[in-house]
Design a protein around this motif. Structure first.
Motif, PDB file in Angstrom:
ATOM      1  N   PHE A 229      44.122  49.209  44.706  1.00  0.00           N
ATOM      2  CA  PHE A 229      42.908  48.913  43.945  1.00  0.00           C
ATOM      3  C   PHE A 229      41.732  48.763  44.905  1.00  0.00           C
ATOM      4  O   PHE A 229      41.527  47.698  45.487  1.00  0.00           O
ATOM      5  CB  PHE A 229      43.087  47.632  43.130  1.00  0.00           C
ATOM      6  N   PRO A 230      40.949  49.822  45.108  1.00  0.00           N
ATOM      7  CA  PRO A 230      39.760  49.693  45.957  1.00  0.00           C
ATOM      8  C   PRO A 230      38.688  48.868  45.248  1.00  0.00           C
ATOM      9  O   PRO A 230      38.543  48.911  44.028  1.00  0.00           O
ATOM     10  CB  PRO A 230      39.314  51.146  46.140  1.00  0.00           C
ATOM     11  N   ALA A 231      37.943  48.091  46.036  1.00  0.00           N
ATOM     12  CA  ALA A 231      36.854  47.260  45.504  1.00  0.00           C
ATOM     13  C   ALA A 231      37.321  46.402  44.339  1.00  0.00           C
ATOM     14  O   ALA A 231      36.614  46.229  43.344  1.00  0.00           O
ATOM     15  CB  ALA A 231      35.665  48.141  45.091  1.00  0.00           C
ATOM     16  N   ALA A 232      38.516  45.842  44.469  1.00  0.00           N
ATOM     17  CA  ALA A 232      39.118  45.089  43.363  1.00  0.00           C
ATOM     18  C   ALA A 232      38.246  43.935  42.925  1.00  0.00           C
ATOM     19  O   ALA A 232      38.137  43.645  41.722  1.00  0.00           O
ATOM     20  CB  ALA A 232      40.493  44.569  43.782  1.00  0.00           C
ATOM     21  N   GLN A 233      37.605  43.244  43.869  1.00  0.00           N
ATOM     22  CA  GLN A 233      36.826  42.072  43.520  1.00  0.00           C
ATOM     23  C   GLN A 233      35.602  42.429  42.680  1.00  0.00           C
ATOM     24  O   GLN A 233      35.110  41.598  41.901  1.00  0.00           O
ATOM     25  CB  GLN A 233      36.393  41.311  44.786  1.00  0.00           C
ATOM     26  N   PHE A 234      35.101  43.659  42.801  1.00  0.00           N
ATOM     27  CA  PHE A 234      33.945  44.084  42.002  1.00  0.00           C
ATOM     28  C   PHE A 234      34.378  44.657  40.657  1.00  0.00           C
ATOM     29  O   PHE A 234      33.854  44.290  39.615  1.00  0.00           O
ATOM     30  CB  PHE A 234      33.115  45.113  42.782  1.00  0.00           C
ATOM     31  N   PHE A 235      35.366  45.554  40.682  1.00  0.00           N
ATOM     32  CA  PHE A 235      35.844  46.127  39.425  1.00  0.00           C
ATOM     33  C   PHE A 235      36.474  45.064  38.538  1.00  0.00           C
ATOM     34  O   PHE A 235      36.336  45.093  37.312  1.00  0.00           O
ATOM     35  CB  PHE A 235      36.848  47.251  39.698  1.00  0.00           C
ATOM     36  N   GLY A 236      37.174  44.116  39.145  1.00  0.00           N
ATOM     37  CA  GLY A 236      37.818  43.072  38.365  1.00  0.00           C
ATOM     38  C   GLY A 236      36.846  42.182  37.628  1.00  0.00           C
ATOM     39  O   GLY A 236      37.193  41.577  36.609  1.00  0.00           O
ATOM     40  N   GLU A 237      35.631  42.084  38.115  1.00  0.00           N
ATOM     41  CA  GLU A 237      34.604  41.280  37.450  1.00  0.00           C
ATOM     42  C   GLU A 237      34.162  41.908  36.136  1.00  0.00           C
ATOM     43  O   GLU A 237      33.632  41.223  35.261  1.00  0.00           O
ATOM     44  CB  GLU A 237      33.383  41.135  38.366  1.00  0.00           C
TER      45      GLU A 237
END
Length: 420
Positions: free
Chosen positions: A149-157
């Motif tokens: 999951f690339p950029a998980a912290q942004f997509f997860g938001e």
């Protein structure tokens, strides 16, 4: 922030092209095309109320060395292994069920503001193992698949839909005949060589002799390593019963790992293990040895590997040592620098329970170790009841230590304020 999000999305698009998806019973094809899945709003976990208050009350009984304190960091159901995102400190938490949690401390008060189900449009199966690459890609090692999951912290938001790549397709991490509810929780780390290491516990207490060759060939009962795109798989460590914790030494870059040893051999044997792998291809002695140098009944007449590597630390028998990490922070006193913290989940088949604590082992520059000591204890009461069962230990950017607990459903934060 906009520029960061755009660049992360661009990087994600390039990354996703590396790994084709399987058929999409769990929305992978849609997600890899950046199309909405229509999944409902992700579950959130309240951080206040009676449950949080009860956990805080239980923490009053935890014993720590002078100058340390423990506090509730987050209420996280079935919290298992943790991965701390390197740039934001967002904590991703695996479980032995079907969920991964995203834990965010927005104001850096060192307590969670939000706990939200991550990637709820993905159908996970035992997503216990979570780990980050230095460039911010979250890997989730499930029972029989690995996703990225690339950029998980942004997509997860943004909700249930995230960018995702398939590193190891479903059914290809271990042969399906070796899938089991027993020892199916994986652990993972990215090594100094930028490869992904995954520990693959084998499904028996002691495997049948006619299964041993197939297990070993596939790295089941061992640790494998692969490129971050899933290519060039090899068995890095053999003879490992069920490792659920691994990390690399900050000094010599060697792989260290815990190993849970054979049940049913008595209260006081065999010992649990902390191992050090100095090169690829070493054999750590299982199933000929049940733990340490204790021979198993099933293989007592079979000749063990002549070059079997024995553990650098023998932990208490049946304490169930799981997650481990080298401490590299600056908050704790110097004696803890570059040493190993390990979470003991606690025994299940011992007449007098043991474990449910965090232990510490000092490590010297040459890889030798000092005496292991209990660092945090009190989750196991005097009458043998569990109030909590630690699973993993990970370091926050400020040097404090997070401890996950799948029994209490919580993450704790241990910090140091100095001796009084």
């Amino acid at each position: 922030m906009i520029r960061t999000a755009i660049s992360s999305a661009a990087a994600a698009a390039m990354f996703l092209a590396l790994a084709p998806a399987m058929a999409a019973p769990d929305n992978l094809q849609k997600l890899q095309s950046f199309k909405p899945t229509g999944t409902a709003t992700p579950e959130t976990v309240p951080q206040t109320g009676a449950r949080a208050d009860a956990i805080r009350e239980n923490l009053k009984t935890i014993k720590l060395p002078q100058g340390f304190k423990i506090e509730l960091y987050a209420v996280v159901p079935e919290a298992r292994h943790m991965a701390v995102e390197p740039s934001t400190g967002v904590v991703f938490v695996g479980t032995r069920k079907t969920k991964v949690w995203q834990v965010t401390d927005r104001n850096k008060r060192r307590v969670a503001d939000d706990v939200v189900q991550f990637a709820s449009s993905v159908s996970f199966k035992v997503p216990n193992g979570v780990c980050f690459s230095p460039d911010g890609i979250l890997y989730v090692a499930e029972q029989n698949r690995v996703l990225a999951f690339p950029a998980a912290q942004f997509f997860g938001e943004g909700g249930p839909d995230v960018a995702v790549g398939v590193v190891v397709p479903q059914g290809k991490l271990v042969p399906t005949e070796f899938e089991s509810f027993n020892h199916g929780a994986r652990a993972c780390r990215i090594g100094p060589d930028k490869k992904l290491y995954v520990a693959l516990g084998q499904p028996w207490n002691v495997p049948p002799k006619d299964k041993l060759a197939a297990l070993d060939k596939n790295g089941v009962g061992g640790i494998i390593r692969i490129d971050q795109d899933g290519k060039n798989r090899e068995v890095y460590a053999h003879g490992v019963r069920n490792s659920v914790g691994l990390d690399f030494s900050p000094v010599d870059k060697m792989l260290w790992f815990t190993d849970n040893q054979v049940d049913g051999m008595g209260d006081d044997q065999p010992p649990g293990e902390l191992n050090r792998a100095t090169k690829a291809g070493q054999n750590f002695g299982f199933p000929w040895y049940g733990g340490g140098k204790v021979r198993t009944v099933e293989y007592k007449d079979a000749k063990p590997p002549a070059d079997a590597v024995f553990p650098v630390v023998e932990y208490a028998a049946h304490a169930a040592d799981l997650g481990m990490s080298f401490y590299t922070g600056k908050m704790f006193p110097a004696k803890y620098q570059n040493g190993v913290f390990a979470a003991e989940h606690g025994s299940w088949n011992r007449t007098k329970p043991i474990g449910a604590r965090v232990v510490y082992t000092p490590v010297n520059a040459d890889g030798s170790v000092g005496a292991t000591e209990v660092f945090a204890e009190g989750w196991l009461t005097a009458n043998g009841e569990y109030m909590g069962r630690p699973v993993d230990v990970q370091q926050l950017q400020d040097g404090s230590l997070l401890v996950s607990d799948d029994y209490a459903g919580a993450i704790y934060r241990i910090s140091y304020a100095g001796a009084k």
